[in-house]
Design a protein around this motif. Sequence first.
Motif, short mmCIF file in Angstrom:
data_model
loop_
_atom_site.label_atom_id
_atom_site.label_comp_id
_atom_site.label_asym_id
_atom_site.label_seq_id
_atom_site.Cartn_x
_atom_site.Cartn_y
_atom_site.Cartn_z
N ARG A 87 0.80 -1.23 0.00
CA ARG A 87 0.00 0.00 0.00
C ARG A 87 0.83 1.28 0.00
O ARG A 87 0.31 2.36 0.32
CB ARG A 87 -0.96 0.03 1.19
N PRO A 90 -0.85 3.93 -2.62
CA PRO A 90 -2.02 4.73 -2.18
C PRO A 90 -1.72 5.64 -1.00
O PRO A 90 -2.30 6.74 -0.92
CB PRO A 90 -3.08 3.67 -1.84
N THR A 93 -0.10 8.54 -2.50
CA THR A 93 -1.10 9.32 -3.24
C THR A 93 -1.77 10.34 -2.30
O THR A 93 -1.89 11.52 -2.63
CB THR A 93 -2.14 8.38 -3.87
N ASN A 119 -2.48 -3.63 -8.19
CA ASN A 119 -3.63 -2.81 -8.59
C ASN A 119 -3.36 -1.32 -8.35
O ASN A 119 -3.70 -0.48 -9.17
CB ASN A 119 -4.85 -3.27 -7.79
N HIS A 120 -2.73 -1.03 -7.22
CA HIS A 120 -2.44 0.37 -6.90
C HIS A 120 -1.45 0.97 -7.90
O HIS A 120 -1.55 2.12 -8.29
CB HIS A 120 -1.91 0.50 -5.47
N HIS A 123 -3.12 1.86 -11.25
CA HIS A 123 -4.04 3.00 -11.16
C HIS A 123 -3.31 4.32 -10.94
O HIS A 123 -3.73 5.36 -11.46
CB HIS A 123 -5.11 2.75 -10.10
N MET B 62 -10.69 5.95 -5.14
CA MET B 62 -9.57 5.04 -5.26
C MET B 62 -9.98 3.73 -5.91
O MET B 62 -11.16 3.50 -6.15
CB MET B 62 -8.93 4.79 -3.88
N GLU B 63 -9.01 2.86 -6.14
CA GLU B 63 -9.25 1.61 -6.86
C GLU B 63 -9.88 0.53 -5.98
O GLU B 63 -10.40 -0.45 -6.49
CB GLU B 63 -7.96 1.09 -7.51
N ILE B 70 -5.92 3.80 3.22
CA ILE B 70 -4.54 4.21 3.50
C ILE B 70 -4.24 5.57 2.86
O ILE B 70 -3.42 6.33 3.37
CB ILE B 70 -3.51 3.13 3.06
#
Lengths: 299, 385
Positions: A87, A90, A93, A119-120, A123, B62-63, B70
């Motif tokens: 993570r 994200p 981000t 996946n993060h 994206h 978000m995805e 987070i």
Amino acid sequence: MNETTLEIPYEIPADAHNPVEPFLRMDRMPHIWCPGCGIGTTVNCFTRALLDSKADLDKVAVVSGIGCTGRVAGYARLDSFHTTHGRAIPFATGLKLSNPELQVVVYSGDGDLFAIGGNHFIHAARRNMDLKVICVNNLTYAMTGGQTAPTTPSKVISATNPYGVFEPSFNLVALAEAAGASYVARWTTYHVKQLARSMEEIFKKKGFCFIEVLSPCPTLYQRRNKMGDGLDTMKFYKEVSKVRHGARTSECELTKSGEIVVGKFVDRERPDYFELLRAQMTESLGDRYAEPEVSCSEC
Amino acid sequence: MHADPKGVLTGVHFLDGDHACCEGTLAAGARFAAGYPITPSTEVVERFAWRIPTVGGLFIQMEDELAASIAIQGAVWGGAKAFTVTSGPGFSLMMEHIGYAAMTETPCVFVNVQRGGPSTGLPTLPAQADMMQARWGSHGDYGIIALCPNSPQECFDLTIQAFNLAEEFRVPVMLMLDECVGHMTEKVVIPEADGINIVPRRFTHKSPEEFRLFEPQADGVPDMVKAGDGYRFHVTGLTHDERGYPNMTVDTQDRMVRRMQTKLAPLAGSRAFFEAEHLEGADVVVVSYGITSRVAQRAIELARQQGVRAGKFRLISAWPFPAAHIAELAARVKAFVVPELNLGQMVNEVERAAAGKAAVIPVTHAGGTVHNPETILKAIVEAAR
């Protein structure tokens, strides 16, 4: 080290053993990485890139996930975040969006960024989020004992594929380009000067930037596959690497012992997340659009 | 301090609970939200996405819920007040980062508009079956705060309270709506900005040389900094010492994990949030929360009309559980009746606090609709005998 680049505020203490000490939390040394591991080499390149770019170190943040490379955040003397497995992107981000003046660097491993965090990654690349992602790719899950990663090449022996890996692996640079990254490069820990230069380049480039760094894990990858130690791996990298800037990323797949194409593959201009946001909001809302003021010192 | 007027929609409105909750986040000073669509909670961030570009902040879809839960914490460490919104299945995914927020003492708010479960369950219908998950869903020992509004007005008020408590105690705060409260439309009064009390972040006054990120102050809660201010701090989900450095010793683990729970102790006692009525001389006390408290209200009125001495104890803060208050009541009532839209969750806490001094009668319901007041009435009347 070129003396002329050592300007204030990067004062090197008189008793320093190494010029990169001002960038590291020396009170946390020695680090946990094994002899022959390449992660320390990449950190060295990172500090040189920070030096050469003359970045304001108070405005650089490092975000890591979990794993051996995930420990980089703990050693960098910067605002640094060791987050949860997969993570880092994200978290980064949110950090970047709330405090856009920060240069946010995501520093993590291949398992973290491309299996649990895959996946993060795609994206953030799609959004062209202004993040600098450095992936140390040792082709295995090292922290947990050498299991198969989505990057582990076919035929390699791992703790969870004791008879050999048979699943196809990801080509990270092709994935990054397809997902929309503005900058994509690959080096190995043999290519320290080129790597440091690439890192310096991405500090100056806006949008989603990605550098893959091939790195040995002598303890859990090379040894299990009878590929020697860290030094043998350097010789291997030197022998099989071919610098091909601008190569088609789809042709840069990695195999167990074949050619490693390195270089800068993608360097393109795309509007980043903030530019796209501002353009759309201004078009829709005109003067009613208020620039985001997310971070606050008094509230 | 007072609320920033930019986010405060002062006036009398007709809003559902989800929209009122969104107005609460804006009034509380939240300028960052990350979310992932899920029924019946999405209206909160839909409204935020509509409102925030003219207030001056950001919403990002978000995805997935892992990312949303987070991303808000990255934003908090960047200096924002931030939140995310979800329902059951998404709440399950967020458990990882509720643990991270607890471990890193990151102030943030998780809104859960509860629906029937387990798994995909009843996407559009109410339940209150995530109450134990809110408290214990992430691994390890930690403490959180959970608030349970029972009206759109409370969705507004308690959202502000949730942000204030998150900042004061440096914990993740769960705002536990249910589908009924989320979708119920009622009058919501939003006061002037200077009538709204806001707890600011506890930013340190110390210099980077003196400051330690996890050094508790007198109240057991450490002060905070944000990225970019020259503190060069480190945050990790590993067991860490007062500097924030990984330190995986038995002593550090014990010191840190105990403090993360004990810092919340005032909220279990003198600072617990609850609403009480007719407790004086009561034989039976109905303990309820959220939408069920409104059904219970009717049952209590019917019981009192029949001459049963029934009282009300409505949990507003479900966690920390106000055990001392229940224990005190247990010494002087015959029984507690505990209706909830689950097969028995908070009732176990009531039983634990009552410690055998009063009977504890669950009125369970698997969810999908609310109780019939008659069902609760029957339990009250039987308990009073």
